[in-house]
Design a protein around this motif. Sequence first.
Motif, mmCIF file in Angstrom:
data_model
loop_
_atom_site.group_PDB
_atom_site.id
_atom_site.type_symbol
_atom_site.label_atom_id
_atom_site.label_comp_id
_atom_site.label_asym_id
_atom_site.label_seq_id
_atom_site.Cartn_x
_atom_site.Cartn_y
_atom_site.Cartn_z
ATOM 1 N N LEU A 122 -5.824 -0.558 -6.492
ATOM 2 C CA LEU A 122 -4.861 0.494 -6.174
ATOM 3 C C LEU A 122 -3.475 0.103 -6.662
ATOM 4 N N ALA A 123 -3.075 -1.144 -6.420
ATOM 5 C CA ALA A 123 -1.756 -1.601 -6.873
ATOM 6 C C ALA A 123 -1.642 -1.513 -8.388
ATOM 7 N N GLU A 124 -2.691 -1.932 -9.085
ATOM 8 C CA GLU A 124 -2.664 -1.922 -10.547
ATOM 9 C C GLU A 124 -2.563 -0.503 -11.085
ATOM 10 N N ARG A 125 -3.346 0.407 -10.507
ATOM 11 C CA ARG A 125 -3.316 1.791 -10.967
ATOM 12 C C ARG A 125 -1.989 2.463 -10.654
ATOM 13 N N THR A 126 -1.336 2.017 -9.595
ATOM 14 C CA THR A 126 -0.107 2.666 -9.155
ATOM 15 C C THR A 126 1.126 2.126 -9.861
ATOM 16 N N ALA A 127 1.197 0.800 -10.008
ATOM 17 C CA ALA A 127 2.430 0.185 -10.522
ATOM 18 C C ALA A 127 2.202 -0.739 -11.705
ATOM 19 N N ASP A 130 -0.679 -6.661 -12.637
ATOM 20 C CA ASP A 130 -0.024 -7.705 -11.841
ATOM 21 C C ASP A 130 0.903 -7.119 -10.779
ATOM 22 N N ALA A 131 0.607 -5.903 -10.335
ATOM 23 C CA ALA A 131 1.436 -5.279 -9.295
ATOM 24 C C ALA A 131 1.056 -5.831 -7.926
ATOM 25 N N ARG A 132 1.940 -5.596 -6.968
ATOM 26 C CA ARG A 132 1.722 -6.038 -5.596
ATOM 27 C C ARG A 132 1.985 -4.874 -4.645
ATOM 28 N N ILE A 133 1.353 -4.937 -3.486
ATOM 29 C CA ILE A 133 1.642 -3.985 -2.416
ATOM 30 C C ILE A 133 2.389 -4.743 -1.324
ATOM 31 N N VAL A 134 3.556 -4.240 -0.950
ATOM 32 C CA VAL A 134 4.396 -4.938 0.019
ATOM 33 C C VAL A 134 4.716 -3.998 1.181
ATOM 34 N N PRO A 135 4.625 -4.483 2.422
ATOM 35 C CA PRO A 135 4.998 -3.653 3.570
ATOM 36 C C PRO A 135 6.514 -3.663 3.768
ATOM 37 N N VAL A 136 7.048 -2.500 4.084
ATOM 38 C CA VAL A 136 8.490 -2.374 4.305
ATOM 39 C C VAL A 136 8.706 -1.748 5.678
ATOM 40 N N GLN A 137 9.433 -2.456 6.525
ATOM 41 C CA GLN A 137 9.804 -1.921 7.840
ATOM 42 C C GLN A 137 11.237 -1.411 7.741
ATOM 43 N N LEU A 138 11.401 -0.124 7.951
ATOM 44 C CA LEU A 138 12.695 0.505 7.721
ATOM 45 C C LEU A 138 13.589 0.436 8.952
ATOM 46 N N LEU A 195 3.900 1.085 3.051
ATOM 47 C CA LEU A 195 3.421 0.181 2.007
ATOM 48 C C LEU A 195 3.778 0.771 0.650
ATOM 49 N N VAL A 196 4.397 -0.047 -0.183
ATOM 50 C CA VAL A 196 4.786 0.412 -1.513
ATOM 51 C C VAL A 196 4.218 -0.532 -2.561
ATOM 52 N N ALA A 197 3.946 0.020 -3.737
ATOM 53 C CA ALA A 197 3.451 -0.778 -4.858
ATOM 54 C C ALA A 197 4.579 -1.011 -5.843
ATOM 55 N N LEU A 198 4.708 -2.269 -6.263
ATOM 56 C CA LEU A 198 5.773 -2.672 -7.183
ATOM 57 C C LEU A 198 5.258 -3.776 -8.104
ATOM 58 N N PRO A 199 5.886 -3.940 -9.266
ATOM 59 C CA PRO A 199 5.591 -5.140 -10.055
ATOM 60 C C PRO A 199 5.872 -6.388 -9.223
ATOM 61 N N ALA A 200 5.167 -7.461 -9.510
ATOM 62 C CA ALA A 200 5.222 -8.657 -8.666
ATOM 63 C C ALA A 200 6.639 -9.164 -8.393
ATOM 64 N N PRO A 201 7.522 -9.313 -9.392
ATOM 65 C CA PRO A 201 8.870 -9.833 -9.091
ATOM 66 C C PRO A 201 9.643 -8.944 -8.122
ATOM 67 N N ALA A 202 9.572 -7.624 -8.322
ATOM 68 C CA ALA A 202 10.289 -6.706 -7.439
ATOM 69 C C ALA A 202 9.697 -6.727 -6.036
ATOM 70 N N ALA A 203 8.369 -6.816 -5.943
ATOM 71 C CA ALA A 203 7.722 -6.870 -4.628
ATOM 72 C C ALA A 203 8.163 -8.119 -3.872
ATOM 73 N N ASN A 204 8.278 -9.228 -4.563
ATOM 74 C CA ASN A 204 8.726 -10.465 -3.914
ATOM 75 C C ASN A 204 10.186 -10.358 -3.464
ATOM 76 N N ASN A 205 11.009 -9.683 -4.253
ATOM 77 C CA ASN A 205 12.406 -9.481 -3.853
ATOM 78 C C ASN A 205 12.496 -8.663 -2.569
ATOM 79 N N VAL A 206 11.685 -7.612 -2.493
ATOM 80 C CA VAL A 206 11.699 -6.762 -1.296
ATOM 81 C C VAL A 206 11.219 -7.551 -0.085
ATOM 82 N N ALA A 207 10.141 -8.305 -0.255
ATOM 83 C CA ALA A 207 9.614 -9.084 0.867
ATOM 84 C C ALA A 207 10.641 -10.105 1.348
#
Length: 220
Positions: A122-127, A130-138, A195-207
Motif C-alpha cells: 500500500l505504501a509503495e502504491r501510494t507514495a 521505498d515509501a513508509r506509512i507513519v502515524p500522525v497524532q494531531l 496514517l500517511v504515506a511518504l517517501p522514507a526520509p520525509a516519513a522519518n522527519n515526521v516521526a
Amino acid sequence: MASGGSSLDPTALTRLRQALQPEWVHTVRARRIAAGALVLLAGASALRANPDGDRAAVLVAAHDLAPGVALTATDVRVEHQLAATLPDGAQGDLAAVEGATVAGPVRRGEVLTDVRLLGSRLAERTAGADARIVPVQLADNAVLDVIRGGDVVDILAAPDSEPDAQPRVVATDAVVVLVSARPKAATGANDRVVLVALPAPAANNVAGAALTQALTLTLH
C-alpha cells in the motif's frame, strides 16, 4: 432426370452393387465413421479451456468492512473466480491476511487486494518505492473529521514549549491512507491518529518531529 449430362441419381448397376454388398461392409464403414467422430470430439475437448483450470481461489469480504478493522477468519470467505477477471494483487491465503488492518471501506463480496490492507505494498502504491506509512497524532482532532483516505496533505510542526514560534513544514504531499475511527465512548484522550504515506526520509522527519512538537495538516 437427366439434363444434358449425367444423372445425379445412382444407376441401376450401382444400386445393385450396393444391395449385394455383405452386411459387414456397412458395419465396418459405420464404425469407421463413429471412430472418426470420436477423434474429432476428443480434439475439440482438448482445445477447449478447462473451466476449473481457469479459476483461482481468492478471498472476498464476507460483509462490509470498515477502515481500521483487523481481519479475522469470519470477515472473509474463499471463492473460486475466473482468473482472467481477478484484479492484480488479489489475496488467496487466509493466513497471510488474518490480523491485517483494512485501509479503506470494503464492500461485501469485494475481492481483497494487497492495496486494501496496510502494508508495504500500500505504501509503495501510494507514495512510490521505498515509501513508509507513519502515524500522525494531531494537535486538533477536529481535523480528522474532514479528511479521508486518498487526501493529499502537508504536515506542519511547531514546538509545544514556544507558543509564539512559527510552524514549519516538515513534509509535503503526504497521502492519507487511514483515519482512525472516533471512539464510541468519549474518553477525553487525544488518541486518534491519521496514517500517511511518504517517501522514507520525509516519513522519518515526521516521526521525529512528532516526538517533541505539535503537528497539524493542511489539505491540498
